[in-house]
Design an enzyme around this catalytic site. Sequence first.
Site, PDB file in Angstrom:
ATOM      1  N   ARG A  66     -78.298 -27.589  19.825  1.00  9.59           N
ATOM      2  CA  ARG A  66     -77.816 -26.958  18.589  1.00  9.59           C
ATOM      3  C   ARG A  66     -78.916 -26.145  17.908  1.00  9.59           C
ATOM      4  O   ARG A  66     -78.663 -25.058  17.369  1.00  9.59           O
ATOM      5  CB  ARG A  66     -77.320 -28.056  17.624  1.00  9.59           C
ATOM      6  CG  ARG A  66     -76.519 -27.529  16.457  1.00  9.59           C
ATOM      7  CD  ARG A  66     -75.205 -27.039  16.929  1.00  9.59           C
ATOM      8  NE  ARG A  66     -74.501 -26.199  16.000  1.00  9.59           N
ATOM      9  CZ  ARG A  66     -73.187 -25.948  16.128  1.00  9.59           C
ATOM     10  NH1 ARG A  66     -72.520 -26.510  17.116  1.00  9.59           N
ATOM     11  NH2 ARG A  66     -72.583 -25.131  15.290  1.00  9.59           N
ATOM     12  N   LEU A  94     -72.014 -23.522   9.987  1.00 12.37           N
ATOM     13  CA  LEU A  94     -73.161 -22.625   9.842  1.00 12.37           C
ATOM     14  C   LEU A  94     -74.473 -23.410   9.834  1.00 12.37           C
ATOM     15  O   LEU A  94     -74.529 -24.509   9.271  1.00 12.37           O
ATOM     16  CB  LEU A  94     -73.058 -21.842   8.530  1.00 12.37           C
ATOM     17  CG  LEU A  94     -71.946 -20.811   8.394  1.00 12.37           C
ATOM     18  CD1 LEU A  94     -72.046 -20.144   7.031  1.00 12.37           C
ATOM     19  CD2 LEU A  94     -72.022 -19.774   9.503  1.00 12.37           C
ATOM     20  N   HIS A 110     -59.867 -19.235   3.202  1.00  7.35           N
ATOM     21  CA  HIS A 110     -59.247 -20.504   3.624  1.00  7.35           C
ATOM     22  C   HIS A 110     -57.736 -20.365   3.446  1.00  7.35           C
ATOM     23  O   HIS A 110     -57.284 -19.909   2.372  1.00  7.35           O
ATOM     24  CB  HIS A 110     -59.780 -21.684   2.807  1.00  7.35           C
ATOM     25  CG  HIS A 110     -59.207 -22.992   3.257  1.00  7.35           C
ATOM     26  ND1 HIS A 110     -59.563 -23.600   4.442  1.00  7.35           N
ATOM     27  CD2 HIS A 110     -58.270 -23.791   2.692  1.00  7.35           C
ATOM     28  CE1 HIS A 110     -58.868 -24.721   4.586  1.00  7.35           C
ATOM     29  NE2 HIS A 110     -58.072 -24.858   3.558  1.00  7.35           N
ATOM     30  N   GLU A 148     -73.181 -25.660   0.919  1.00  9.00           N
ATOM     31  CA  GLU A 148     -73.522 -26.558   2.030  1.00  9.00           C
ATOM     32  C   GLU A 148     -72.345 -27.474   2.410  1.00  9.00           C
ATOM     33  O   GLU A 148     -72.368 -28.138   3.432  1.00  9.00           O
ATOM     34  CB  GLU A 148     -74.763 -27.399   1.722  1.00  9.00           C
ATOM     35  CG  GLU A 148     -74.717 -28.238   0.464  1.00  9.00           C
ATOM     36  CD  GLU A 148     -74.657 -27.414  -0.841  1.00  9.00           C
ATOM     37  OE1 GLU A 148     -73.988 -27.897  -1.760  1.00  9.00           O
ATOM     38  OE2 GLU A 148     -75.211 -26.293  -0.880  1.00  9.00           O
TER      39      GLU A 148
END
Length: 208
Positions: A66, A94, A110, A148
């Site tokens: 990753r 992300l 969304h 986040e």
Amino acid sequence: MLRVLVCVSGGGTNLQAIIDGTKDGRITNAEIVRVISNNRKAYALTRAEENGICAVCVSPKDFGDREQFNRAFMDAVEEAQPDLIVLAGFLVVLPKELVGKYVNRIINIHPALIPSFCGKGYYGLTVHEKALERGVKVTGATVHLVDEGTDTGPILLQKAVEVEDGDTPETLQRRVMEQAEWVLLPKAIDLIANGRIDLDRLGGTVGV
Ligand code: GRF
């Protein structure tokens, strides 16, 4: 001129709405400088190429871990020097470093009226399945700042869409895309590009 980078994973109908918006005048003072997909087969990449837009695939499958993917993804983003990053049907988490570097400069579409039917696992058709299961009479779409969390950033725009008798997840998804997503995303980009939305005021204190 606002430099817009669009991240995609699938068919790219939201990307197409942005491309069309830059051509028909719904979006001014903005240009799409790059499209990045995690999915080599994404038709969104074809849409970009057909419109002369730099299209790049950065797939997690192409990297050992990753961390390596995150690095390559960051490089592909930074190379484009975007002013705004738009997640348009983008299904990859992300890199934290990207969210930290582009505070109040990443937006997402969304397919529901946040805070309904959002968060981990709520993407694509699942969102509409859950809305129908719950029996809501109105759903819609939301453009929000990306922080986040998952679908947790400040809301920029929303548009309601009626649920109709006999709707299936597919018919509802299509109506939400046509009546809400493809309207809201170009509108949000145009408002940002023309200083009608101040992302730093909306998003609160820019990262220290
Ligand atoms: C759609 O379900 C949309 O609601 C969500 O991503 C999916 C694919 O969109 N944002 P697109 O056709 O790839 O833009």
